[in-house]
Write a protein that holds these residues in place. Structure first.
Motif, mmCIF file in Angstrom:
data_model
loop_
_atom_site.group_PDB
_atom_site.id
_atom_site.type_symbol
_atom_site.label_atom_id
_atom_site.label_comp_id
_atom_site.label_asym_id
_atom_site.label_seq_id
_atom_site.Cartn_x
_atom_site.Cartn_y
_atom_site.Cartn_z
ATOM 1 N N SER A 111 5.206 3.963 -8.076
ATOM 2 C CA SER A 111 4.617 2.723 -7.595
ATOM 3 C C SER A 111 3.292 2.984 -6.911
ATOM 4 O O SER A 111 2.343 2.212 -7.050
ATOM 5 N N LEU A 112 3.244 4.095 -6.203
ATOM 6 C CA LEU A 112 2.003 4.424 -5.497
ATOM 7 C C LEU A 112 0.880 4.677 -6.498
ATOM 8 O O LEU A 112 -0.230 4.157 -6.354
ATOM 9 N N LEU A 113 1.188 5.452 -7.522
ATOM 10 C CA LEU A 113 0.174 5.688 -8.552
ATOM 11 C C LEU A 113 -0.249 4.368 -9.178
ATOM 12 O O LEU A 113 -1.438 4.122 -9.412
ATOM 13 N N ALA A 114 0.725 3.505 -9.404
ATOM 14 C CA ALA A 114 0.412 2.214 -10.012
ATOM 15 C C ALA A 114 -0.457 1.389 -9.092
ATOM 16 O O ALA A 114 -1.380 0.706 -9.551
ATOM 17 N N ALA A 115 -0.180 1.460 -7.782
ATOM 18 C CA ALA A 115 -0.980 0.684 -6.841
ATOM 19 C C ALA A 115 -2.430 1.134 -6.888
ATOM 20 O O ALA A 115 -3.356 0.315 -6.916
ATOM 21 N N MET A 116 -2.626 2.458 -6.923
ATOM 22 C CA MET A 116 -3.984 2.972 -6.983
ATOM 23 C C MET A 116 -4.658 2.553 -8.281
ATOM 24 O O MET A 116 -5.827 2.163 -8.303
ATOM 25 N N ARG A 117 -3.890 2.637 -9.343
ATOM 26 C CA ARG A 117 -4.442 2.219 -10.632
ATOM 27 C C ARG A 117 -4.822 0.753 -10.597
ATOM 28 O O ARG A 117 -5.896 0.357 -11.067
ATOM 29 N N ALA A 118 -3.913 -0.062 -10.053
ATOM 30 C CA ALA A 118 -4.161 -1.498 -10.051
ATOM 31 C C ALA A 118 -5.424 -1.807 -9.278
ATOM 32 O O ALA A 118 -6.267 -2.603 -9.718
ATOM 33 N N LEU A 119 -5.585 -1.153 -8.146
ATOM 34 C CA LEU A 119 -6.755 -1.415 -7.324
ATOM 35 C C LEU A 119 -8.023 -1.055 -8.086
ATOM 36 O O LEU A 119 -8.957 -1.854 -8.180
ATOM 37 N N ALA A 120 -8.028 0.158 -8.644
ATOM 38 C CA ALA A 120 -9.223 0.606 -9.360
ATOM 39 C C ALA A 120 -9.505 -0.314 -10.534
ATOM 40 O O ALA A 120 -10.656 -0.703 -10.782
ATOM 41 N N GLN A 121 -8.463 -0.666 -11.228
ATOM 42 C CA GLN A 121 -8.651 -1.472 -12.420
ATOM 43 C C GLN A 121 -9.150 -2.872 -12.083
ATOM 44 O O GLN A 121 -10.103 -3.377 -12.676
ATOM 45 N N LEU A 122 -8.521 -3.482 -11.089
ATOM 46 C CA LEU A 122 -8.878 -4.862 -10.814
ATOM 47 C C LEU A 122 -10.279 -4.951 -10.224
ATOM 48 O O LEU A 122 -11.037 -5.857 -10.555
ATOM 49 N N ILE A 123 -10.632 -3.967 -9.399
ATOM 50 C CA ILE A 123 -11.990 -3.998 -8.850
ATOM 51 C C ILE A 123 -13.004 -3.772 -9.958
ATOM 52 O O ILE A 123 -14.031 -4.435 -10.038
ATOM 53 N N SER A 124 -12.690 -2.837 -10.865
ATOM 54 C CA SER A 124 -13.635 -2.575 -11.949
ATOM 55 C C SER A 124 -13.851 -3.808 -12.798
ATOM 56 O O SER A 124 -14.963 -4.078 -13.222
ATOM 57 N N TYR A 125 -12.803 -4.510 -13.080
ATOM 58 C CA TYR A 125 -12.931 -5.609 -14.026
ATOM 59 C C TYR A 125 -13.315 -6.917 -13.368
ATOM 60 O O TYR A 125 -13.670 -7.871 -14.055
ATOM 61 N N GLU A 126 -13.253 -6.970 -12.034
ATOM 62 C CA GLU A 126 -13.715 -8.169 -11.347
ATOM 63 C C GLU A 126 -15.202 -8.393 -11.646
ATOM 64 O O GLU A 126 -15.637 -9.517 -11.873
ATOM 65 N N LEU A 127 -15.932 -7.289 -11.686
ATOM 66 C CA LEU A 127 -17.379 -7.412 -11.842
ATOM 67 C C LEU A 127 -17.776 -7.975 -13.205
ATOM 68 O O LEU A 127 -18.491 -8.979 -13.267
#
Lengths: 214, 402, 387, 215
Positions: free
Chosen positions: B165-181
């Motif tokens: 879950s922790l790895l997923a959380a980090m992934r989710a954060l990186a992914q969502l911030i990247s794609y927000e732009l």
């Protein structure tokens, strides 16, 4: 260009999506409890004991309790106890029969080796596969009553093999009968003749010694 | 959703508003706005709740058909009751919370996620005069609310105290911030051209017909098409859908941030994913596909909300189709794809839109030149950036040993 | 050529210690219950962020001491147990065991039986490779579609196995000195029909996924294994050939009747996961060619060596090692006979087990997502790894 | 490819001190093997790998064989002269000697580059207990890594200089070595009653009654 491989893939999935509605080759699912696939004749699942007649399965088992299958069974799931007495089998010959014949189907791995080693065509592989029970232990330990199935059933599931077996057994029976007849004839003729003078020397009963090379 | 009924509309077109007036007329005048809001809430939850149920079934059916199997077909006729059976199963399951989890965050994560997903529905115009809240900065509101989902997914992954879950959380954060732009940049041209941040205003800007038959939807312009594609790709990533479903990549991280969720909370996550997907598709329809407008003048007799629904569902089917086909990207590739491909493209697209806006008055042969320049501005960066992105990747030919 | 940003940096320096500047390393135990460890396999992975700095495979969850069972069972009795080693490829396991016993007992195999063995081994290769392609793509996250297409075709091959041997996966078909039952002309016609359509299926499968940019990005340059390292580590099968070594036991040993068939051995130039995937696709195409030749040339005749005995087989004291090119690599059986009915020593040389030797090397420096794909491309079956 | 005898003589000419002999395989397979003493196995292995005519770069199969100690009965005839002057009386005297048990490690070597093989290399431990050690050949052929671990696990052969000698198939706390021929399976672990247990019991009893040997 970026995306061409992706579009190609999308094309294939679209083709399959449409194809599954009209192309039976693309929708190969069998709706199991309602539909069943036809089993090939060679299909095997758990052994059963062949009896000659459906009315008296225990009396007409082909098995003569020779215990070869018990010895050869790789997971050792067969247990046979020989009878103390002899009973006439289907041909009327006096034979030992299995007083106890148990197969532990929780251990059996359907390898068919018992069938291959049986010299009497007495044990064959079944086509039955809906064998789930709610009881894990004794319901899976099949006794000879549960294992016995008539020859007609054998014909039903494996027509080719059954016909071949029946032909061979009939030929063997015929040969045996002829031999018996010939023996009876010889006996009768021997009886008709006056008894030969008894020989003073007993015939050599010793078997020939095996050669040293063996 | 307070617009009065326009008597010129057809009966079907007026039906939702008539129903609204029927219900709210029972309330005293000062409370009508409140009743209105409640009614809109109920309608959204009912319509999109049902759509969610239907979508889960449709997804499984379509995936099944694509994969040459019939899909769920045991519950009810053609498996139509499957979502209900699933719902009963999921809701009656035990809710398991790990002993060492952060209980408060673990509980709040699905609630936050679902709440923000539902809030996003408030500003989408579902039909003529059918927008729950007509905000002046509706588009901004939508994406602000959408950004909250990142926090919720991170909360879920962090609070579970599970390595996956922790790895997923980090992934989710990186992914969502990247794609927000890229997601934000992709609709800026729309705002530039239509000159408004209001969703109804953007839909209104896409009304009317060119040459009497061609809809003036943004997607039919070069910059609009590019923006639409960037928007949809980013939407795939924002809603954690395949091929960008890295946070819950089941072949790597079991279920990612959902690993320690069960029962009702799991359903919330599931629902939020579909709600998010639906809301983003709805926004894509609004921004690029002409909102509730009919595609041809002759088809305007079909009520506007039906057109919106048709467009929405086709986009959702596209999501499912893509899921059925593509493998998943890797994390570093995912972020590279965003920063090195989508963001530059979106920025160039801004320039394209600016050119389109400046060349507004061109006509005759200059119109062809206008289209040509814009198309070049869209296609050439796509090809060049795409080539750069996939450098070194190619189908190979193989030698044979002697 | 500029390096692609999607191609991993491969062999990036990996850090094996915790230090105050970089924070903690994360140790994740992937498996034995994990969706993509292909059974009860476990990898203890140490991660720096998502990068793998250490990976230790942990085996043995399916260990049942197959070799000990083999030593307490007769030669014939071990045959059905070999089905359960690599349960996808019962036919080739049977063949390898039969080959070792035939060498031990000095038995010959009639021509028709040899042809049948080739047909069954190549069908087995087809279904193993098609399975692997499906599993590998499933590991990359393709939501089941390639896997289902692969299984659709595999089912047809399993149906053929069932029609001939009675069981879909636990075939128990080969015997020392031949095969158990003869194939009917109808069965051979069915095989011919399947083989005729298999090329089209492969075309569709490749159209679906081989050119897919995401797949290329996920697999090209990932898990690179070079030829010399592969040979030293005893890697065999498609994985070795993907590393650029054209070593195929069908060509080298020429066992069975393989010298009679013309086929090519595809080799990869990069040794990465994509090569391992593609080599299997190409091998399937070669297998189709072998099957066509075998179906064309199969003669009539007996299928058992008349010298062979089913029961009471007691080879003379001695030992033998028989190996064949199984779909996963070299599957070999080493037998020592002391003249009794049971082998004195019964040893399986399992390809998946030895191929796992390089797992850590392939994964180091890559991310956790790659480890799953690399494991998938090694093509292990835990029934064989753990025995 | 050279025969094992040729290889053996070449090894002896190259490495004069090496203990190498050819172990004949009497069976029809006729795969003879090189029996190498454990002191020289490492250098012999390196020779086999690096020799340009052999280039045995690929070690396919590594396995152990357990040869427990065996009681060998030597029969010798002793003739005692008959005091009565007749023919000397010949009596057979049986002497029992114990052949010490050992564990054997067998390597099947092939050459990928020259495409020949197998050359079978075997080496033996001095004993089965504390002395069960041979040098590891993992430094020569990496493919031996897991297989030697397996032999260590199942046979209890200690491979000196193995990079990572741990149990591989059995769990870490496991005590015995199950592939040894004198291994006795514990009765109690992972055991649950099934009818099969009864079946085996019954079969044993029945056979014992019939006077046969159990098993």
């Amino acid at each position: 260009m970026l995306g061409s491989g992706l579009l190609q893939g999308l094309g294939v999935t679209a083709k399959n999506l449409v194809g599954s509605f009209h192309d039976p080759k693309r929708l190969t699912t069998v709706e199991y409890p309602e539909q069943k696939t036809k089993l090939p004749e060679a299909y095997r699942n758990f052994p059963f004991l062949v009896s000659e007649s459906a009315e008296d399965p225990m009396g007409t088992l082909r098995c003569v309790a020779c215990q070869i299958c018990e010895k050869e069974c790789p997971p050792q799931c067969i247990f046979i106890e020989k009878s103390k007495d002899k009973k006439p089998d289907a041909t009327g010959k006096m034979q030992i029969y299995p007083a106890v014949f148990l197969i532990d189907s929780s251990v059996c791995m359907n390898c068919q080796i018992c069938v291959e080693v049986c010299p009497f065509d007495a044990i064959k592989m079944d086509h039955e596969y809906e064998i789930a029970t709610t009881e894990r232990f004794n319901a899976l330990l099949l006794d000879r009553e549960a294992l016995a199935k008539p020859n007609s059933y054998f014909h039903e599931i494996r027509p080719e093999e059954a016909a071949e077996v029946d032909g061979r057994l009939a030929a063997e029976r015929k040969a045996a009968e002829e031999k018996a007849k010939a023996a009876a004839l010889a006996k009768a003729s021997a009886a008709a003749k006056p008894a030969a003078p008894p020989s003073a020397v007993p015939p050599k009963a010793e078997p020939p010694k095996p050669s040293a090379s063996a | 959703m307070t617009a009065p009924i326009n008597p010129a509309d057809s009966l079907l077109e007026r039906a939702p508003q008539a129903l609204r007036d029927l219900v709210t007329s029972h309330f005293p005048q000062p409370w009508r706005w409140f009743a209105n809001g409640l009614l809109a809430d109920v309608a959204i939850l009912a319509v999109f709740g049902l759509l969610f149920a239907a979508l889960t079934l449709a997804e499984r059916k379509i995936l099944g058909r694509v994969q040459n199997r019939p899909g769920p077909n045991r519950t009810g006729p053609f498996g139509l009751l499957q979502p209900i059976a699933d719902g009963i199963k999921m809701l009656s399951k035990e809710d398991i919370v790990p002993r060492d989890a952060d209980h408060l965050l673990h509980f709040l994560a699905p609630v936050t996620l679902l709440a923000s997903a539902i809030m996003a529905f408030a500003v989408i115009p579902y039909g003529r005069n059918l927008v729950p809240v007509d905000l002046d900065a509706g588009v901004l509101y939508f994406f602000c609310v959408g950004a909250t989902t990142e926090l919720a997914v991170f909360m879920a992954g962090w609070s579970s105290h599970n390595k996956y879950s922790l790895l997923a959380a980090m992934r989710a954060l990186a992914q969502l911030i990247s794609y927000e732009l890229p997601l934000l940049l992709s609709w800026v041209p729309v705002v530039m051209i239509s000159g408004t941040l209001s969703t109804t205003g953007i839909v209104a800007a896409q009304s009317g017909w060119r040459w009497g038959w061609m809809p003036t939807w943004h997607v039919f312009t070069p910059w609009g098409l590019a923006g639409f594609i960037i928007f949809m790709v980013s939407a795939l990533a924002e809603s954690n859908r395949s091929p960008f479903d890295l946070p819950e990549a089941e072949s790597e991280l079991i279920a990612g941030h959902l690993t320690e969720y069960s029962g009702c909370k799991y359903v919330f996550f599931f629902m939020a994913e579909y709600f998010g997907m639906t809301a983003l598709s709805g926004m894509a329809v609004t921004l690029f596909l002409g909102g509730w407008h009919a595609p041809l003048p002759a088809l305007e007799f079909i009520p506007s909300y039906a057109w919106f629904g048709i467009k929405l569902i086709s986009l959702l089917m596209g999501f499912i189709w893509i899921r059925a086909t593509f493998p998943r990207l890797r994390m570093d590739q995912l972020t590279r794809f965003a920063w090195k491909f989508l963001v530059p493209l979106a920025l160039i697209n801004l320039a394209t839109a600016a050119f389109w806006s400046l060349s507004f008055g061109w006509s005759g042969p200059m119109l062809a030149a206008r289209c040509g320049v814009a198309l070049v501005l869209v296609i050439v960066p796509f090809v060049l950036l795409g080539r750069r992105l996939t450098a070194g990747l190619a189908p190979r030919s193989y030698a044979y040993a002697t | 050529m500029t390096p692609s940003p999607l191609v991993p940096t491969g062999g990036a320096t990996v850090r094996a210690v915790n230090d105050e500047f970089h924070g903690d390393l994360l140790e994740v135990s992937m498996g034995p219950h994990h969706p993509s460890t292909h059974g009860v396999f476990r990898m203890v992975v140490t991660l720096d962020g998502e990068r793998i700095t250490k990976l230790k495979p942990v085996l043995g969850y399916l260990h049942r001491n197959h070799e000990k069972i083999g030593e307490s069972t007769s030669y014939l009795g071990s045959m059905p147990y070999t089905d359960r080693l690599d349960y996808l490829n019962a036919m080739t396991n049977n063949w390898a065991y039969a080959l070792a016993v035939e060498r031990l007992g000095g038995l010959s195999v009639p021509e028709r039986a040899e042809y049948l063995r080739v047909i069954l081994a190549e069908l087995s290769r087809l279904q193993n490779h098609v399975c692997l392609a499906g599993f590998l793509l499933q590991d990359t996250g393709a939501s089941g579609t390639p896997l289902m297409y692969a299984f659709r075709e595999r089912e047809k091959i399993l149906d053929l196995f069932e029609a001939l041997s009675g069981s879909r996966m636990m075939c128990n078909f080969q015997r020392f000195g031949g095969c158990r039952t003869d194939a009917s002309p109808a069965w051979l016609a069915q095989v011919a029909a399947l083989v005729g359509g298999f090329g089209r299926f492969l075309d569709e499968f490749e159209e679906l996924i081989t050119g897919n940019e995401i797949l290329m990005a996920r697999t090209q340059g990932v898990g690179v294994l070079k030829g010399p390292a592969a040979v030293a580590a005893g890697i065999t099968g498609p994985m070795l050939r993907a590393a650029g070594v054209g070593y195929d036991i069908r060509k080298v040993d020429g066992y069975g009747l393989y010298p009679r068939f013309t086929f090519r051995v595809p080799i990869g130039a990069h040794g990465d996961t994509y090569d391992r995937y593609m080599i299997r696709i190409l091998e399937m195409r070669e297998s189709i060619g072998i099957l066509e030749q075998a179906l064309r040339d199969i003669p009539a005749g007996p299928i058992m060596d008349p010298k062979a005995k089913l029961r009471g087989f007691r080879p003379k004291p001695g030992e033998s090692y028989g190996r064949i090119e199984g779909p996963k690599g070299e599957i070999g059986f080493y037998l020592i006979s002391d003249g009794s009915a049971n082998p004195y020593r019964y040893r399986v040389r399992p390809p998946s087990f030895v191929n796992l030797t390089v797992l850590e090397d392939l994964c180091l420096g890559h991310t956790i997502a790659d480890s799953v794909v690399i494991l998938g491309s090694i093509d292990i079956v835990l029934g064989e790894v753990d025995r | 490819m050279e025969t094992p005898d040729q290889i053996c003589s070449r090894i002896l000419s190259r490495l004069p001190g090496a203990e190498v002999s050819v172990l004949q395989n009497p069976g029809p397979a006729a795969q003879h093997s090189l029996l190498v003493g454990r002191q020289s196995v490492l250098e012999v292995a390196e020779f086999l790998r690096d020799d340009p005519e052999l280039r045995l770069d690929y070690c396919s199969n590594v396995t152990g064989v357990d040869w427990p100690e065996k009681i060998i009965v030597d029969v010798s005839k002793v003739s005692t002269p008959d005091p009565a002057g007749g023919a000397p009386k010949v009596t057979e005297v049986k002497t029992e000697r114990v052949q010490p048990g050992y564990l054997e490690v067998v390597y099947h070597l092939y050459s990928v580059s020259l495409r020949h093989g197998p050359v079978i290399l075997r080496t033996r431990t001095a004993g089965r207990d504390a002395l069960a050690a041979v040098p590891s050949l993992t430094p020569v052929w990496r493919s031996a890594e897991f297989q030697e671990r397996e032999i260590f696990d199942l046979f209890g052969v200690v491979f000196e200089n193995h990079p990572d000698l741990r149990r591989i198939l059995m769990w870490d706390g496991f005590k015995d070595h199950p592939m040894r021929r004198d291994y006795v399976e514990p009765e109690d672990y992972e055991w649950e009653p099934t009818p099969h247990g009864d079946l085996v019991e019954k079969a044993k009893k029945a056979r014992a009654q019939a006077g046969g040997t159990p098993g």
